[in-house]
Design a protein around this motif. Structure first.
Motif, PDB file in Angstrom:
ATOM      1  N   GLU A  34       0.812  -1.228   0.000  1.00 13.99           N
ATOM      2  CA  GLU A  34       0.000   0.000   0.000  1.00 13.99           C
ATOM      3  C   GLU A  34       0.844   1.276   0.000  1.00 13.99           C
ATOM      4  N   ASP A  35       2.147   1.160   0.241  1.00 12.30           N
ATOM      5  CA  ASP A  35       3.037   2.326   0.203  1.00 12.30           C
ATOM      6  C   ASP A  35       3.643   2.570  -1.173  1.00 12.30           C
ATOM      7  N   VAL A  36       3.401   1.674  -2.110  1.00 11.66           N
ATOM      8  CA  VAL A  36       4.007   1.765  -3.445  1.00 11.66           C
ATOM      9  C   VAL A  36       2.961   2.248  -4.449  1.00 11.66           C
ATOM     10  N   ARG A  37       3.334   3.241  -5.219  1.00  8.41           N
ATOM     11  CA  ARG A  37       2.464   3.751  -6.280  1.00  8.41           C
ATOM     12  C   ARG A  37       3.202   3.606  -7.608  1.00  8.41           C
ATOM     13  N   ILE A  38       2.535   3.031  -8.593  1.00  2.00           N
ATOM     14  CA  ILE A  38       3.138   2.837  -9.910  1.00  2.00           C
ATOM     15  C   ILE A  38       2.292   3.560 -10.942  1.00  2.00           C
TER      16      ILE A  38
END
Length: 98
Positions: A53-57
């Motif tokens: 949930e901390d990773v945005r792509i």
């Protein structure tokens, strides 16, 4: 094949003191498609030991690019920070299987 063999550019930089961005640029649409398939939230989270949930792509097909945004483990310039500019933080992705 690994990501560093497929991508033309893999680079990282700070996005403020607490965030990091990684840019992955591909030469063509087939390479981009293969890279996007491998650069999942789960895969990136594993590479950086972060929660998914901390990773945005963000995939940008028109320029064959992927931008990844994630929190830094140590804020830029804080005690213990070994890369104040975030310029060496792309290395965990280099050997990602694509």
């Amino acid at each position: 094949m690994i990501l560093s063999d497929l991508a033309r550019v893999i680079r990282s930089k700070n996005a403020g003191p607490t965030l990091l961005t990684v840019d992955v640029l591909f030469a063509d649409a087939p390479g981009f498609a293969r890279g996007v398939a491998a650069l999942t939230v789960a895969a990136v989270a594993r590479c950086y030991a972060r929660r998914p949930e901390d990773v945005r792509i963000i995939a940008v097909p028109s320029v064959h690019a992927v931008k990844i945004v994630l929190p830094r483990s140590v804020p830029a310039g804080a005690p213990g920070d070994r890369d104040a500019y975030g310029a060496q933080q792309h290395t965990p992705l280099l050997d990602l299987i694509v």
